[in-house]
Enzyme design. Structure first.
Site, PDB file in Angstrom:
ATOM      1  N   ASP A  93      26.614  38.886  34.140  1.00 14.73           N
ATOM      2  CA  ASP A  93      26.827  37.600  33.482  1.00 14.73           C
ATOM      3  C   ASP A  93      25.464  37.034  33.070  1.00 14.73           C
ATOM      4  O   ASP A  93      24.433  37.655  33.331  1.00 14.73           O
ATOM      5  CB  ASP A  93      27.608  36.651  34.401  1.00 14.73           C
ATOM      6  CG  ASP A  93      26.826  36.290  35.652  1.00 14.73           C
ATOM      7  OD1 ASP A  93      25.669  36.724  35.792  1.00 14.73           O
ATOM      8  OD2 ASP A  93      27.380  35.562  36.490  1.00 14.73           O
ATOM      9  N   ASP A 267      37.492  39.773  35.580  1.00 11.77           N
ATOM     10  CA  ASP A 267      36.701  39.867  36.812  1.00 11.77           C
ATOM     11  C   ASP A 267      37.041  38.673  37.690  1.00 11.77           C
ATOM     12  O   ASP A 267      37.411  37.618  37.189  1.00 11.77           O
ATOM     13  CB  ASP A 267      35.195  39.800  36.520  1.00 11.77           C
ATOM     14  CG  ASP A 267      34.746  38.355  36.324  1.00 11.77           C
ATOM     15  OD1 ASP A 267      35.019  37.804  35.259  1.00 11.77           O
ATOM     16  OD2 ASP A 267      34.164  37.775  37.260  1.00 11.77           O
ATOM     17  N   CYS A 305      51.366  51.221  50.253  1.00  5.02           N
ATOM     18  CA  CYS A 305      49.999  51.441  49.770  1.00  5.02           C
ATOM     19  C   CYS A 305      49.432  52.730  50.346  1.00  5.02           C
ATOM     20  O   CYS A 305      49.654  53.062  51.509  1.00  5.02           O
ATOM     21  CB  CYS A 305      49.127  50.259  50.175  1.00  5.02           C
ATOM     22  SG  CYS A 305      47.427  50.392  49.613  1.00  5.02           S
ATOM     23  N   CYS A 307      46.101  53.394  50.359  1.00  9.32           N
ATOM     24  CA  CYS A 307      44.647  53.245  50.509  1.00  9.32           C
ATOM     25  C   CYS A 307      44.191  53.647  51.913  1.00  9.32           C
ATOM     26  O   CYS A 307      44.995  53.767  52.842  1.00  9.32           O
ATOM     27  CB  CYS A 307      44.208  51.828  50.164  1.00  9.32           C
ATOM     28  SG  CYS A 307      44.263  50.642  51.523  1.00  9.32           S
ATOM     29  N   CYS A 310      45.470  51.322  54.715  1.00 10.87           N
ATOM     30  CA  CYS A 310      46.896  51.382  55.049  1.00 10.87           C
ATOM     31  C   CYS A 310      47.305  52.725  55.639  1.00 10.87           C
ATOM     32  O   CYS A 310      48.244  52.803  56.431  1.00 10.87           O
ATOM     33  CB  CYS A 310      47.717  51.049  53.806  1.00 10.87           C
ATOM     34  SG  CYS A 310      47.460  49.340  53.294  1.00 10.87           S
ATOM     35  N   HIS A 336      41.436  47.270  50.911  1.00 10.36           N
ATOM     36  CA  HIS A 336      42.854  47.222  50.513  1.00 10.36           C
ATOM     37  C   HIS A 336      43.064  46.307  49.296  1.00 10.36           C
ATOM     38  O   HIS A 336      43.770  46.673  48.348  1.00 10.36           O
ATOM     39  CB  HIS A 336      43.754  46.769  51.662  1.00 10.36           C
ATOM     40  CG  HIS A 336      45.118  46.427  51.179  1.00 10.36           C
ATOM     41  ND1 HIS A 336      46.082  47.384  50.932  1.00 10.36           N
ATOM     42  CD2 HIS A 336      45.652  45.246  50.776  1.00 10.36           C
ATOM     43  CE1 HIS A 336      47.147  46.802  50.428  1.00 10.36           C
ATOM     44  NE2 HIS A 336      46.919  45.506  50.314  1.00 10.36           N
TER      45      HIS A 336
HETATM   46 ZN   LIG Z   1      46.228  49.462  51.329  1.00 10.45          ZN
END
Ligand SMILES: [Zn+2]
Length: 377
Positions: A93, A267, A305, A307, A310, A336
């Site tokens: 920015d 963003d 999920c 990820c 998880c 996550h």
């Molecule tokens: Zn997750």
């Protein structure tokens, strides 16, 4: 041109755009969410982890890096990519938003803004030329023009004068930009909630032919329906062959609604900021892991999920870590939340490909527990 936009297709159901932004450090599949790494790090995440969750680009803050460790030092290190070991695209920015929102005792002049450092009270001056000098030294792929983001609400006259100055500043940025061949400079359309001022700002800035355009001055406390109205007014004024970036927006509903209105890039600090106090975004809606009902819940944070968090850890363990203020807990919830939003954006791109983004949105809202009169994170 350092940064170019390739339109792949427009969703027949919603009008959303599927595209690619080409930069010197690789391609950004759009619509894209950009994790924020204010201090040249996305808080608690390594670059390898960000790549693991398929982040295409991150954002870093000029103001913070200018004050500490200083742009000259980062230039000596070989630029921001090398300094932080991130070889994918970076957007910086202009520093304007922080100067206007964080700093006390600021004085706005035609030349630039005088303010005091939030770190040590030093008197500093940020101008379009200085913002370009710093971002040229950082070497980001996408740089932002120096602008003023007026508060909400603000007087009509104030917003008009401010956006006219922002246009003059954008022209000065173009002139001062020393590396147009390998850094793309985006201009920022302002104009508050006023359609005529948005038109004026967009017309003036698009006549200067920047490689991309951001919409600023939204998500500053206005009701969401107003933000969507402004997007509907403003997006059609921007060129089809350039990327469009909606600044500071990162709640799941706003990412979906923004994509539907033709935005390519977003963003926000939201996913990492809320993760630090244990708030997570899941396929079952918002979950605050500090809640007592998770004390003996040995299931995953989000059963749908895939990820790292998880797959490997339970709600009970996350709750314990966050309550004990353990850094690892913050890492796991941050991982996550970022994964959740990046995965959602993959779903958005797939839905555009299949001409069904409105259906995707409705399915998502039902799943997430959002209703029309309750749109908010
Ligand atoms: Zn997750």
């Amino acid at each position: 041109m350092a940064v170019t936009y390739e339109l792949i297709k427009v969703c027949k159901q919603s009008g959303a755009r599927l595209g690619r932004v080409h930069t010197p450090h690789g391609v950004i599949e759009t619509p894209a969410f950009m994790p924020v790494g204010t201090q040249a790090t996305v808080k608690t995440m390594s670059p390898e982890e960000l790549k693991g969750m398929d982040a295409h680009i991150i954002l870093s803050n000029t103001y913070h890096l200018w004050l500490r460790p200083g742009h000259e030092l980062i230039q000596k290190a070989g630029g921001l990519h090398k300094f932080m070991n991130w070889d994918r695209p970076i957007l910086t920015d202009s520093g304007g938003f922080q100067v206007f929102s964080l700093s006390n005792m600021r004085k706005i002049k035609e030349e630039g803004v005088e303010f005091r450092s939030h770190l040590n009270g030093d008197r500093l001056f940020l101008s379009p030329e200085k913002a370009m000098e710093i971002q040229n030294a950082l070497g980001s792929d996408i740089m932002m023009a120096f602008d003023e983001c007026p508060p909400y609400p603000a007087e009509y006259e104030y917003i008009k004068n401010s956006l006219e100055r922002t246009t003059r500043w954008a022209e000065r940025c173009l002139k001062a930009h020393a590396r147009p061949e390998d850094q793309g400079l985006f201009a920022i359309v302002q104009g508050g909630m006023h359609a005529d001022l948005r038109r004026q700002s967009a017309a003036d800035l698009t006549s200067l032919d920047f490689p991309g355009y951001a919409i600023g001055g939204l998500s500053v406390g206005e009701p969401k329906h107003l933000m969507y109205e402004v997007l509907e007014e403003t997006v059609p004024l921007l060129p089809d062959n350039k990327p469009r970036y909606l600044m500071g927006v990162g709640s799941p509903d706003a990412l979906l609604e923004g994509s539907i209105r033709g935005i390519d890039m977003f963003d926000c600090v939201l996913p990492t900021r809320i993760a630090r106090n244990g708030t997570t975004m899941t396929s079952e809606g918002r979950v605050n892991i500090r809640n007592a009902k998770y004390a003996e819940d040995f299931g995953p944070l989000d059963p749908k999920c895939s990820c790292y968090t998880c797959v490997n850890y339970s709600r009970a363990y996350l709750r314990h870590l966050i309550k004990a203020d353990e850094t690892f807990g913050i890492r796991l919830t941050s991982y996550h939340n970022l994964h959740f939003l990046l995965e959602m954006m993959r779903g958005v791109r797939q839905a555009i490909m299949e001409d069904r983004l409105l259906d995707f949105r409705d399915e998502f809202f039902t799943m997430y527990g959002l209703h029309d009169n309750d749109k908010g994170f």
